[in-house]
Scaffold this active site. Structure first.
Site, PDB file in Angstrom:
ATOM      1  NE  ARG A  90      -2.438   0.861   3.719  1.00  0.00           N
ATOM      2  CZ  ARG A  90      -1.746   1.305   4.782  1.00  0.00           C
ATOM      3  NH1 ARG A  90      -1.049   2.413   4.728  1.00  0.00           N
ATOM      4  NH2 ARG A  90      -1.751   0.615   5.888  1.00  0.00           N
ATOM      5  CG  HIS A 147      -6.046   2.674   6.744  1.00  0.00           C
ATOM      6  ND1 HIS A 147      -6.479   1.489   6.184  1.00  0.00           N
ATOM      7  CD2 HIS A 147      -7.074   3.119   7.519  1.00  0.00           C
ATOM      8  CE1 HIS A 147      -7.705   1.227   6.626  1.00  0.00           C
ATOM      9  NE2 HIS A 147      -8.084   2.202   7.422  1.00  0.00           N
ATOM     10  CE1 TYR A 161       1.711   2.307   8.302  1.00  0.00           C
ATOM     11  CE2 TYR A 161       0.655   3.976   9.664  1.00  0.00           C
ATOM     12  CZ  TYR A 161       0.723   3.274   8.481  1.00  0.00           C
ATOM     13  OH  TYR A 161      -0.185   3.517   7.497  1.00  0.00           O
TER      14      TYR A 161
END
Lengths: 338, 368
Positions: free
Chosen positions: B265, B269, B278
C-alpha cells in the site's frame, strides 16, 4: 384437533415450509441426521434430503454468514443456532449484515432468512445454555423478532417468518418445547405475526408477557382470580414489530400494568414496554407500570435458577404492590439498578 | 455435498515456494517462469489500459477526499495489478465480493465510477445495484464478506450454475475468525469461491509480522484443505495467470482456492492516516521501484506489444474517467432525509412509520 408439543409444531412448520417452497433450506449444527438437539428438525433430512436440510461445520458466525450468501442467491435459509449464548460469535454477522443488507443496498439485495435461537432457562442447563438474549436483537433495526408461547403460535409464527421478506430472529422458549397443547394447525384463524393477543381477559390489571413468561403470567392470573383480582394477560408474540394497539387498549381498560419477562431487567424489552405504555396510557393509569423480571446477573447455575426466574409469586407481589393502595410501594423498583 | 475429494497430496495443495512471477521489477521476463500458461499479449494490453485508468481514477478519488468531497478514501495505489487482475479473471455471471479498498476493481468490473464512490462520499452505503452488476457491496467489517462469498458460491452451485465468486480481503482480514470459517466452509462444501488476499504489508499501522507467524499467508490454505498459491502482486501477468487458473479450478468443481498476492500500500490507509509513524521512507521507496504499472509498461514496450500511442490512449481514457467523476460527483442531489426510513424493512413496522411522520413534521416546521 390433535395434541402437539411446541417443538413438534415447529417441526411441522419447517416441514410444511420445505414442502411449499423449494428455496427453503434448513441448516445448522446437528440439524441433519440427529434432528437437532431439541429434535425440532427431526426427520427433515430423511424426507427432503441433504440438499435441503443439512449439517454445517461447527461455527456460528460461519453458519449465519454462509446463509447470508445463500439468501443473496435467492434461497430462504432457516438457520438453527443450538443455544442462545452460542449465537454471540454470529452477532457481527447478524447485526452488521443480516440486519442491514437491505438498507445498505437501498433495497436491491434482500435477506429473507430466519435465525432460530432456543432461549431462556428453566431446564437445568449449565452456563451459556439459558440466556435471554432477545433484547440484543430487538434493539437492532432491520431485524424482526418473534417469540411464541403456544404450539399454535409456534407453527404460524414460524411459517410467517419463513415467508417474510425481512430477516427474522426466531426466539424459541426452550422451557416450553415440551408443553403440550390441543391444537388445530391446519387452518389459520387469526393473524399472528406483528399482532399481540389477549390470552385471558380481566378488568383489574394487565400483565404483558412474551415467550417463557406467558405461562407464568397465566398462572398468576389464575391464582389472582381466586383472590378476586381479575388480571388480563397480553402475549406479545412478536417483539418487533411491537403491537402498541393491543397493549395500549388493554391497559386503558384496566388502568394498571405489570410487564413480565424472564430476561434480566435492565435495559430489556420490558423497559421498552413500560416506556411505551406510560407514553400512550398515562391518563388511564392508576398506578406506576411495574416490571417483573430476572435479576441483573449472569444466568445462574441450575441449582439456583429457581431464585432467579420470575415466578407466580413475584408477579402477584407486583400486582399487589400496584393494585389497591393510594401510595404504591416502589421499594423494589431500584433493585439491580444502583 | 457428500462428494469425496479427488485424490490429492498435501504437496499439491501447497503454494509455490516463492511468489509466482513472470516479469521482474525492472520489467524483464523472470528467469524461471512459473508453471502457469502465460496470459496473451492481447490480455496484457487490456490489463495495461485498465491499470492506467484505475490509477488515474484512484488519484482522482484521493484528491476528492483531500478536498473534502469524499468523506474518506482508502487508496489502492500500487495494488493495480491485484485490482485489475481480479476483475479480468471473472466472467459476466461471476460475482466480485470487494472490500472498501477495492474501488478500482469494482470500477474495472463495469460499475459506474461515481456510483462506486457512493459509500465513501457518504450519502448512501452502496450506490450500485449488486444484483445487476454482480458486485457485492464494498464490505467494511473485515473478512465477514468471505462467508457471504462462500454461501453465494454454494448457492450458484446448488442452482446448477457454473458461476464463481471472487472474494477480496487484506492481510489484516486473515486474522479475523470469519476468514478461517469461510475457508473451512468453502472447503467442506466445495464451494466455487476464490479468496484473493491482497497482502499490502500493513493493517493500518500493524505490519505483517504482527498479523501472522506463517511463512506466507498462502500457507493457511492447507489447514482447511484449500488449494493455495502465492503470487507477486505487483506483476499483473503473474496475477492474471494465477487468478485465471484459480477461477478455472473453482469453476470445474474442484473446490475453493486461496491466492495470496504480495503487494504494497503506497498511500496511507486513508487520508486521515499518518504512515510516517509506522514505516520508514526507505521501505516505501523500495516498493515504489516495484510499481506494477511501470513494470508492465516496460515489459510490453520492450517487446513492442505496446506503442506510445497505446500509452497515450490509456492515459486519455484515465483523464476522461477522472473528469467525468469530477463533473458528476457534486451534481447528485442531497438525499431526501425521509428516505432514511426506506429499506430498513420490506414491511416497515408501525413504529418506524410513526418516526417517519415525526421527521416529516420536523422538516415541515423548519421550512415554515
Amino acid at each position: 384437533m390433535a395434541v402437539v408439543t411446541l417443538a413438534k409444531a415447529l417441526n411441522m412448520a419447517l416441514r410444511d415450509a420445505l414442502r411449499q417452497d423449494e428455496r427453503v433450506l434448513v441448516l445448522g449444527e446437528d440439524v441433519g441426521r440427529l434432528g437437532g438437539v431439541f429434535r425440532v428438525t427431526d426427520g427433515l433430512t430423511g424426507e427432503f434430503g441433504e440438499q435441503r436440510c443439512f449439517d454445517t461445520p461447527l461455527a456460528e458466525s460461519g453458519i449465519v454468514g454462509y446463509a447470508v450468501g445463500l439468501a443473496t442467491e435467492g434461497f430462504r435459509p432457516v438457520v438453527e443456532i443450538q443455544f442462545d449464548a452460542f449465537a454471540y460469535p454470529a452477532f457481527e454477522q447478524i447485526a452488521s449484515h443480516v440486519a442491514k443488507l437491505r438498507n445498505r443496498t437501498r433495497g436491491r439485495l434482500a435477506l429473507p432468512m430466519v435465525i432460530r435461537i432456543p432461549y431462556g432457562g428453566g431446564i437445568g442447563g449449565v452456563e451459556h445454555h439459558s440466556d435471554s438474549s432477545e433484547a440484543y436483537y430487538a434493539h437492532t433495526p432491520g431485524l424482526k423478532v418473534a417469540t411464541p408461547a403456544t404450539a399454535e403460535d409456534a407453527y404460524w409464527l414460524l411459517r410467517d417468518a419463513v415467508h417474510s421478506s425481512d430477516p427474522v430472529v426466531f426466539m424459541e422458549p426452550k422451557k416450553l418445547y415440551w408443553s403440550e397443547e390441543d391444537a388445530d394447525l391446519d387452518r389459520r384463524r387469526v393473524a399472528h405475526f406483528g399482532r399481540a393477543v389477549v390470552r385471558r381477559q380481566g378488568r383489574d390489571a394487565t400483565l404483558v408477557a412474551y415467550g417463557p413468561a406467558v405461562p407464568v403470567a397465566l398462572d398468576a392470573a389464575a391464582q389472582a382470580a381466586r383472590e378476586g383480582i381479575e388480571l388480563e394477560v397480553v402475549d406479545l408474540r412478536t417483539l418487533v414489530p411491537f403491537d402498541d394497539e393491543t397493549v395500549s387498549a388493554s391497559v386503558r381498560r384496566t388502568g394498571r400494568c405489570v410487564v413480565v419477562q424472564e430476561a434480566q431487567g435492565f435495559a430489556g424489552v420490558g423497559a421498552e414496554v413500560v416506556a411505551r405504555v406510560q407514553e400512550r396510557c398515562f391518563h388511564s393509569l392508576e398506578a406506576p407500570v411495574l416490571r417483573v423480571s430476572g435479576f441483573d446477573i449472569p444466568y445462574p447455575p441450575p441449582k439456583l435458577e429457581h431464585a432467579h426466574l420470575p415466578g407466580v409469586h413475584r408477579v402477584l407481589d407486583a400486582v399487589h404492590r400496584l393494585q389497591y393502595d393510594d401510595e404504591p410501594d416502589v421499594r423494589h423498583l431500584d433493585r439491580g439498578v444502583a | 455435498m457428500s462428494a469425496t475429494l479427488p485424490p490429492q497430496t498435501v504437496q499439491a495443495m501447497l503454494p509455490a515456494p516463492a511468489p509466482v512471477c513472470f516479469v521482474t521489477e525492472s520489467g524483464k521476463a523472470a528467469e524461471a517462469p512459473a508453471d502457469y500458461p502465460a496470459p496473451s499479449d492481447e490480455l496484457l494490453r487490456e490489463a495495461y489500459r485498465r491499470m492506467v485508468v484505475g490509477r488515474r481514477y484512484d488519484e482522482q478519488a484521493t484528491a476528492l477526499a483531500k478536498q473534502g468531497r469524499l468523506a474518506v478514501y482508502p487508496s489502492s495505489r500500487g495494488q493495480e495489478a491485484c485490482q485489475i487482475g481480479a476483475a479480468l479473471a471473472l466472467r459476466e455471471h461471476d460475482w466480485l465480493v470487494p472490500t472498501y479498498r477495492d474501488s478500482v476493481a469494482v470500477h474495472a468490473r463495469g460499475v459506474d465510477p461515481v456510483q462506486v464512490l457512493t459509500l465513501l462520499r457518504g450519502d448512501w452505503h452502496c450506490g450500485y445495484d449488486p444484483a445487476a452488476t454482480r458486485v457485492a457491496p464494498q464490505c467494511t467489517p473485515l473478512a465477514t464478506q468471505l462467508l457471504h462469498a462462500t454461501g453465494m458460491a454454494d448457492g450458484m452451485r446448488r442452482k446448477g450454475e457454473d458461476g464463481v465468486v471472487l472474494a477480496l480481503v487484506g492481510d489484516g482480514g486473515t486474522s479475523e475468525g470469519d476468514f478461517h470459517e469461510a475457508l473451512n466452509f468453502a472447503a467442506v462444501f466445495r464451494a466455487p469461491v476464490v479468496f484473493l488476499v491482497q497482502n499490502n504489508q500493513y493493517a493500518i499501522s500493524v505490519p505483517l509480522a504482527r498479523q501472522t507467524a506463517a511463512p506466507a499467508l498462502a500457507y493457511k490454505g492447507i489447514g482447511y484443505g484449500v488449494h493455495a498459491e502465492q503470487v507477486d502482486g505487483n506483476d499483473v501477468m503473474a496475477v492474471l495467470a494465477v487468478m485465471t487458473a484459480a477461477v478455472d479450478h473453482a469453476r470445474r468443481g474442484d473446490g475453493p482456492v486461496l491466492v495470496e498476492a504480495q503487494t504494497y500500500r503506497v498511500e496511507p490507509h486513508t487520508d486521515s492516516d499518518d504512515p510516517s509513524r509506522y514505516r520508514d521512507e526507505e521501505e516505501t521507496l523500495r516498493w515504489a521501484a516495484a510499481d506494477p504499472v511501470r513494470r508492465l509498461e516496460t515489459y510490453l514496450r520492450d517487446r513492442e506489444v505496446l506503442t506510445e500511442r497505446d500509452v497515450e490512449t490509456a492515459q486519455a481514457e484515465g483523464e476522461a474517467v477522472a473528469a467525468d467523476v469530477r463533473g458528476r460527483i457534486d451534481l447528485d442531489q442531497t438525499p431526501d432525509p425521509l428516505a432514511l426510513f426506506d429499506h430498513v424493512y420490506a414491511e416497515p413496522t408501525p413504529q418506524l412509520l410513526e418516526q417517519r411522520d415525526q421527521l416529516a413534521a420536523e422538516m415541515k416546521e423548519r421550512e415554515d
